[in-house]
Design a protein around this motif. Structure first.
Motif, mmCIF file in Angstrom:
data_model
loop_
_atom_site.group_PDB
_atom_site.id
_atom_site.type_symbol
_atom_site.label_atom_id
_atom_site.label_comp_id
_atom_site.label_asym_id
_atom_site.label_seq_id
_atom_site.Cartn_x
_atom_site.Cartn_y
_atom_site.Cartn_z
ATOM 1 N N VAL A 177 0.844 -1.193 0.000
ATOM 2 C CA VAL A 177 0.000 0.000 0.000
ATOM 3 C C VAL A 177 0.880 1.245 0.000
ATOM 4 C CG1 VAL A 177 -1.697 1.317 1.346
ATOM 5 C CG2 VAL A 177 -1.956 -1.161 1.062
ATOM 6 N N THR A 178 0.595 2.141 -0.941
ATOM 7 C CA THR A 178 1.441 3.334 -1.088
ATOM 8 C C THR A 178 0.841 4.563 -0.409
ATOM 9 O OG1 THR A 178 0.360 3.638 -3.230
ATOM 10 C CG2 THR A 178 2.551 2.619 -3.225
ATOM 11 N N ARG A 179 -0.477 4.741 -0.546
ATOM 12 C CA ARG A 179 -1.106 5.945 0.026
ATOM 13 C C ARG A 179 -2.603 5.757 0.186
ATOM 14 N NH1 ARG A 179 0.564 7.396 -5.067
ATOM 15 N NH2 ARG A 179 2.238 8.722 -4.329
ATOM 16 N N LEU A 180 -3.196 6.699 0.918
ATOM 17 C CA LEU A 180 -4.650 6.703 1.086
ATOM 18 C C LEU A 180 -5.283 7.532 -0.022
ATOM 19 C CD1 LEU A 180 -4.678 7.528 4.905
ATOM 20 C CD2 LEU A 180 -5.063 5.277 3.863
ATOM 21 N N ILE A 181 -6.512 7.175 -0.366
ATOM 22 C CA ILE A 181 -7.275 7.975 -1.330
ATOM 23 C C ILE A 181 -8.283 8.801 -0.532
ATOM 24 C CG2 ILE A 181 -8.835 7.902 -3.306
ATOM 25 C CD1 ILE A 181 -7.803 4.962 -3.731
ATOM 26 N N GLN A 182 -8.286 10.105 -0.776
ATOM 27 C CA GLN A 182 -9.222 10.965 -0.043
ATOM 28 C C GLN A 182 -10.655 10.722 -0.512
ATOM 29 O OE1 GLN A 182 -9.476 15.537 -0.299
ATOM 30 N NE2 GLN A 182 -8.055 15.185 1.394
ATOM 31 N N GLY A 183 -11.600 10.829 0.412
ATOM 32 C CA GLY A 183 -13.017 10.711 0.059
ATOM 33 C C GLY A 183 -13.556 12.041 -0.428
ATOM 34 N N SER A 184 -14.840 12.322 -0.158
ATOM 35 C CA SER A 184 -15.457 13.535 -0.706
ATOM 36 C C SER A 184 -14.958 14.804 -0.022
ATOM 37 C CB SER A 184 -16.985 13.431 -0.577
ATOM 38 O OG SER A 184 -17.298 13.217 0.789
ATOM 39 N N ASN A 185 -14.296 14.654 1.092
ATOM 40 C CA ASN A 185 -13.705 15.827 1.750
ATOM 41 C C ASN A 185 -12.527 15.367 2.604
ATOM 42 O OD1 ASN A 185 -14.601 15.200 4.577
ATOM 43 N ND2 ASN A 185 -16.591 15.271 3.537
ATOM 44 N N LYS A 186 -11.831 16.329 3.231
ATOM 45 C CA LYS A 186 -10.590 15.969 3.928
ATOM 46 C C LYS A 186 -10.835 15.126 5.187
ATOM 47 C CE LYS A 186 -10.258 20.164 6.704
ATOM 48 N NZ LYS A 186 -9.500 21.322 7.106
ATOM 49 N N GLY A 187 -12.089 15.083 5.606
ATOM 50 C CA GLY A 187 -12.402 14.304 6.799
ATOM 51 C C GLY A 187 -12.796 12.869 6.500
ATOM 52 N N GLU A 188 -12.548 12.440 5.263
ATOM 53 C CA GLU A 188 -13.012 11.106 4.876
ATOM 54 C C GLU A 188 -11.970 10.410 3.993
ATOM 55 O OE1 GLU A 188 -17.192 11.148 3.344
ATOM 56 O OE2 GLU A 188 -16.277 9.929 1.767
ATOM 57 N N VAL A 189 -11.803 9.115 4.200
ATOM 58 C CA VAL A 189 -10.913 8.343 3.335
ATOM 59 C C VAL A 189 -11.780 7.399 2.495
ATOM 60 C CG1 VAL A 189 -10.468 6.555 5.101
ATOM 61 C CG2 VAL A 189 -8.829 6.885 3.267
ATOM 62 N N ALA A 190 -11.421 7.253 1.198
ATOM 63 C CA ALA A 190 -12.222 6.409 0.306
ATOM 64 C C ALA A 190 -11.615 5.027 0.134
ATOM 65 C CB ALA A 190 -12.351 7.081 -1.056
ATOM 66 N N GLY A 191 -10.317 4.902 0.379
ATOM 67 C CA GLY A 191 -9.651 3.613 0.179
ATOM 68 C C GLY A 191 -8.151 3.819 0.097
ATOM 69 N N VAL A 192 -7.486 2.889 -0.583
ATOM 70 C CA VAL A 192 -6.018 2.986 -0.682
ATOM 71 C C VAL A 192 -5.562 2.700 -2.116
ATOM 72 C CG1 VAL A 192 -5.725 2.181 1.701
ATOM 73 C CG2 VAL A 192 -5.537 0.535 -0.191
ATOM 74 N N GLU A 193 -4.373 3.182 -2.413
ATOM 75 C CA GLU A 193 -3.678 2.756 -3.624
ATOM 76 C C GLU A 193 -2.623 1.751 -3.216
ATOM 77 O OE1 GLU A 193 -3.895 7.003 -6.026
ATOM 78 O OE2 GLU A 193 -1.957 5.960 -5.867
ATOM 79 N N TYR A 194 -2.390 0.779 -4.079
ATOM 80 C CA TYR A 194 -1.357 -0.203 -3.759
ATOM 81 C C TYR A 194 -0.711 -0.722 -5.032
ATOM 82 C CZ TYR A 194 -4.840 -3.805 -4.957
ATOM 83 O OH TYR A 194 -5.764 -4.582 -5.613
ATOM 84 N N ILE A 195 0.448 -1.342 -4.864
ATOM 85 C CA ILE A 195 1.132 -1.979 -5.987
ATOM 86 C C ILE A 195 0.864 -3.476 -5.856
ATOM 87 C CG2 ILE A 195 3.345 -2.312 -7.147
ATOM 88 C CD1 ILE A 195 2.718 0.624 -6.932
ATOM 89 N N ASP A 196 0.328 -4.082 -6.897
ATOM 90 C CA ASP A 196 -0.041 -5.495 -6.779
ATOM 91 C C ASP A 196 1.144 -6.418 -7.084
ATOM 92 O OD1 ASP A 196 0.257 -5.796 -9.510
ATOM 93 O OD2 ASP A 196 -1.896 -5.842 -9.945
ATOM 94 N N GLY A 197 0.885 -7.712 -7.047
ATOM 95 C CA GLY A 197 1.940 -8.706 -7.223
ATOM 96 C C GLY A 197 2.644 -8.637 -8.569
ATOM 97 N N ASP A 198 2.018 -7.984 -9.563
ATOM 98 C CA ASP A 198 2.668 -7.836 -10.874
ATOM 99 C C ASP A 198 3.316 -6.469 -11.029
ATOM 100 O OD1 ASP A 198 1.800 -10.380 -11.678
ATOM 101 O OD2 ASP A 198 -0.191 -9.567 -12.140
ATOM 102 N N GLY A 199 3.322 -5.704 -9.957
ATOM 103 C CA GLY A 199 3.966 -4.389 -10.023
ATOM 104 C C GLY A 199 3.048 -3.296 -10.553
ATOM 105 N N ALA A 200 1.767 -3.593 -10.736
ATOM 106 C CA ALA A 200 0.844 -2.582 -11.271
ATOM 107 C C ALA A 200 0.165 -1.817 -10.143
ATOM 108 C CB ALA A 200 -0.207 -3.272 -12.140
ATOM 109 N N ALA A 201 -0.098 -0.538 -10.375
ATOM 110 C CA ALA A 201 -0.799 0.285 -9.375
ATOM 111 C C ALA A 201 -2.286 -0.053 -9.400
ATOM 112 C CB ALA A 201 -0.580 1.760 -9.688
ATOM 113 N N GLN A 202 -2.876 -0.216 -8.235
ATOM 114 C CA GLN A 202 -4.291 -0.572 -8.118
ATOM 115 C C GLN A 202 -4.933 0.276 -7.029
ATOM 116 O OE1 GLN A 202 -5.630 -2.683 -10.158
ATOM 117 N NE2 GLN A 202 -4.012 -4.110 -10.813
#
Ligand SMILES: Cc1cc2nc3c(=O)[nH]c(=O)nc-3n(C[C@H](O)[C@H](O)[C@H](O)COP(=O)(O)OP(=O)(O)OC[C@H]3O[C@@H](n4cnc5c(N)ncnc54)[C@H](O)[C@@H]3O)c2cc1C
Lengths: 521, 191
Positions: A229-254
């Motif tokens: 996991v590389t970072r968090l994804i912001q939700g509709s405002n700064k007080g909310e998180v929508a999910g995460v970005e990550y690098i998968d087993g093949d090296g692709a960003a997801q």
């Protein structure tokens, strides 16, 4: 790809992440756990301190600096189970005085909760996991239920060194260990071969594979390994998180999305993810309006003390890697005097194999050649050892920060900067002196102490009562982001002189039950 | 990124060899799983270390822990230096030296050799026992004048630990020391 949106997304499949996954899945939540490292199984836990090194952090490099760098390479884990897969299972509780350091002494920090708030969670965790010990013998122990299992077997070196404590009017007791002295809940009892550092494939030591991870899988939680996991994804405002970005087993960003995100990626990984997260109003990272993300990182100092008992086979290669017995007579934070500040806990008689960082050969790292050969022949049969764990005073300057070095997915790599403040170094000095006196009183020949070392990683995302002085509330919920939680010893404002994982479990259980009862809208 | 992106199946192959106490070496153009001692005896190729580095490493290891050369220290280190960081079995992982580690060993061994040449007019591997010990003695304390390489204490600790792994940390070594190995999961063959 990790599939559909889930109720909860947990980053890190170590101690805290596994407990969260088990409870959330049991409560009917859909749970996805993203873990950077491999899918370890019990069969991978080969009895060798050489092969054990694969179990340590193998992801993007973390730098370590400062006057007393914390041993990042040694003190971290990766893959299913995290550091707890190969941790030593020494599980003392914190003391009530650890929660009120600032109020009592005007330095360091207070917790926003007290021992009594955690006590029921300690009691429940020890029943679930199985701790061996003798609560009555531990005269220092705060109030709590007796251990579910009798103490582990004791070997010669522990008896020999304990006699030294007694000669000086001090007391010892069996160490409380999350290692089974008897079969418990379908798990086998310990066989005392001393390979805990390589992981316990029979599951006598409470590693997450055999405790909460097993329960989590049964309840439907999904673990995906090789996902960083590389970072968090912001939700509709700064007080909310929508999910995460990550690098998968093949090296692709997801991306993976969830209603609630729980960061359980270790004391270093959690602040690194927060600091790498950007978005509207997330200046200096997510959940960082206090500027304290990454701050107040702590470790325990280690006073390593040794001696020879030439007439006796000390059996130092047997038992468990943690400790056989404990002494906590100097837990009072000012009891050692002379400018020392902080609590001290002795761990007596850890199993010591000939090689590796804590092995016999390292007990005198200055020896080489024939001198080392002679030392080894004597020490493997006649050396006894104990470690004094000293509290590191929490200070803001000790930190996890980002460097300019580039990491995966456009992130920056982390660095840990740590130095023990002067009163903590004094504590280490006093502990070393005391330890040598104990060995001497025990009748050991040529007692000596080693150079300063450290263990355990705590702080960096401290809990507190408000968003100016802390990152999360007492349940691990980020003050700034309502559906973002942090779990792990990174939450601790102070670490006492106690190994952190029991408290980690108690804090996590309290946090996850609160989350389930107060699910963010 | 370091091996988080490697598929689990690759890792299983490495682990299968690992459980057996074997490392991958090249002998006569073919890859073969062997112990470090066997690799040395059979003259397996080096993949990372140069001939000069190999000589220096064997000599340095032997000064630190007698028996290290025969136990295959150079092959042990070499085989691990070509592995990704996550699969590396060397103690250097614990010393917080940034990976990849090959550069650290190369620079450290060169610094040791250069110091030997500057102080005694010959490479480290050609020093006699006393001369080599004199050079090594101040390393741990970092009191090295004319040292031009990575921190000498780290090099000392890394190579001393590599040597100690082979001479003291294997089932064979335990037997020699009179210690029961008492494994949960025994490495099926020795090194
Ligand atoms: C050798 C050793 C001995 C120890 N002995 C004891 C002991 O006797 N008693 C005790 O109380 N404590 C002990 N500890 C400490 C204990 O293991 C830790 O306190 C505990 O494991 C911390 O739990 P955690 O969940 O925060 O982190 P971990 O258990 O380390 O789990 C964190 C997980 O997050 C993963 N991760 C990190 N970053 C990312 C990312 N970006 N994306 C995805 N996944 C990520 C990691 O790979 C890891 O699997 C020991 C530790 C070590 C290393």
């Amino acid at each position: 790809m990790t599939g559909a949106r889930t109720d909860a997304l947990i980053v890190g499949a170590g101690a805290a992440g596994s407990l969260y996954a088990a409870r959330l899945a049991a409560a009917g939540k859909s749970v996805l756990v993203l873990e950077a490292g491999p899918a370890w199984k019990n069969e991978d836990l080969v009895s060798s301190l050489i092969w054990a090194r694969r179990l340590r952090w193998g992801g993007p490099p973390v730098a370590s600096g400062g006057d007393n760098p914390l041993g990042v390479g040694f003190n971290t884990g990766w893959g299913l189970g995290g550091a707890a897969l190969h941790h030593y299972g020494t599980w003392p509780r914190l003391m009530p005085s650890d929660f009120t350091m600032k109020s009592d002494h005007g330095q360091g920090l207070d917790w926003p909760i007290g021992y009594d708030d955690l006590r029921p969670f300690y009691d429940r965790v020890q029943e679930e996991v199985g701790i061996s010990g003798d609560a009555d013998e531990e005269v220092w122990r705060p109030a709590g239920a007796a251990y579910p299992l009798p103490p582990l077997e004791q070997f010669a070196q522990a008896r020999l060194v304990s006699a030294g404590f007694e000669k000086l009017g001090m007391k010892t007791a069996p160490s409380p260990m999350a290692i089974l002295s008897r079969p418990y809940k379908g798990r086998d009892a310990c066989i005392y071969d001393g390979w805990c550092d390589a992981g316990c494939p029979i599951g006598a030591l409470a590693n997450p594979l055999v405790t909460y991870q097993a329960a989590a899988r049964k309840a439907g939680a999904r673990f995906v390994t090789g996902t960083y996991v590389t970072r968090l994804i912001q939700g509709s405002n700064k007080g909310e998180v929508a999910g995460v970005e990550y690098i998968d087993g093949d090296g692709a960003a997801q991306r993976a999305e969830a209603d609630v995100v729980i960061l359980a990626a270790s004391t270093i990984g959690n602040p690194a993810i927060l600091l790498n997260s950007t978005g509207e109003g997330w200046d200096g990272g997510a959940a960082n309006s206090s500027g304290l993300v990454g701050r107040y990182v702590m470790g325990h100092s280690i006073a390593a003390v040794y001696g020879f008992f030439d007439d006796v086979e000390t059996q130092n290669y047997l038992g468990v890697s943690g400790a056989q017995r404990t002494n906590q007579d100097h837990y009072d934070k000012t009891s050692l005097g002379g400018g020392a500040f902080g609590s001290l806990q002795w761990q007596i008689g850890p199993a010591t194999k000939p090689n590796d960082l804590l092995g016999v050969a390292m007990a005198k790292a200055n020896l080489f050649g024939e001198d080392l050969t002679r030392f080894m022949d004597r020490a493997v049969h006649h050396m006894a050892v104990m470690f004094g764990f000293g509290e590191g005073l929490p200070v803001r300057e000790n930190r996890v920060e980002l460097t300019d070095a580039k990491g995966p997915g456009g992130t920056k790599l982390a660095r840990v900067v740590h130095g023990f403040p002067a009163p903590s170094m004094k504590l280490w000095e006093k502990a070393s002196e005391l330890g040598v006196r104990v060995m001497d009183a025990a009748g050991a020949a040529d007692p000596w102490s080693g150079p300063p070392a450290s263990a355990h990683l705590m702080g960096g995302t401290i809990m507190g009562s408000d968003s100016e002085t802390s990152v999360t509330d007492s349940y691990g919920r980020c003050h700034d982001v309502a559906n973002l939680f942090v779990a792990g010893p990174g939450l601790f404002p102070t670490g006492g002189a106690m190994n952190p994982n029991f408290t980690n479990h108690a804090v996590s259980l309290r946090g996850v039950e609160h989350l389930i009862g107060n699910w963010p809208k | 990124m370091p091996s988080a992106s490697r598929p689990a199946s690759d890792r299983r192959t490495v682990l299968a060899g690992g459980a057996a106490g074997l490392l991958l070496f090249t002998l006569g153009g073919c890859d073969k799983l062997m112990t470090a001692r066997e690799a040395r005896e059979q003259g397996a190729d080096f993949r990372n270390l140069t001939a000069q580095e190999t000589r220096t490493l064997e000599a340095f290891g032997e000064v630190l822990v007698p028996g290290a050369t025969e136990a295959g220290i150079a092959h042990f280190v070499d085989a691990n230096l070509v592995r990704p960081h996550a699969d590396c079995l060397l103690t250097i992982r614990y010393l917080d030296v940034p990976p990849p580690y090959g550069a650290f060993y190369a620079a450290g061994l060169k610094a040791l050799d250069d110091l030997a040449r500057a102080s005694a007019g010959k490479g480290f591997a050609d020093l006699d026992g006393a001369g080599a010990a004199d050079l090594v003695r101040p390393m741990l304390a970092g009191q090295m004048s004319g040292w031009n390489g990575p921190p000498a204490p780290l090099l000392y600790l890394a190579v001393r630990s590599d040597a100690a792994d082979l001479v003291y940390g294997t089932p064979d070594a335990f037997e020699r020391l009179g210690l029961p190995y008492v494994a949960h999961i025994e490495p099926p063959t020795t090194w």
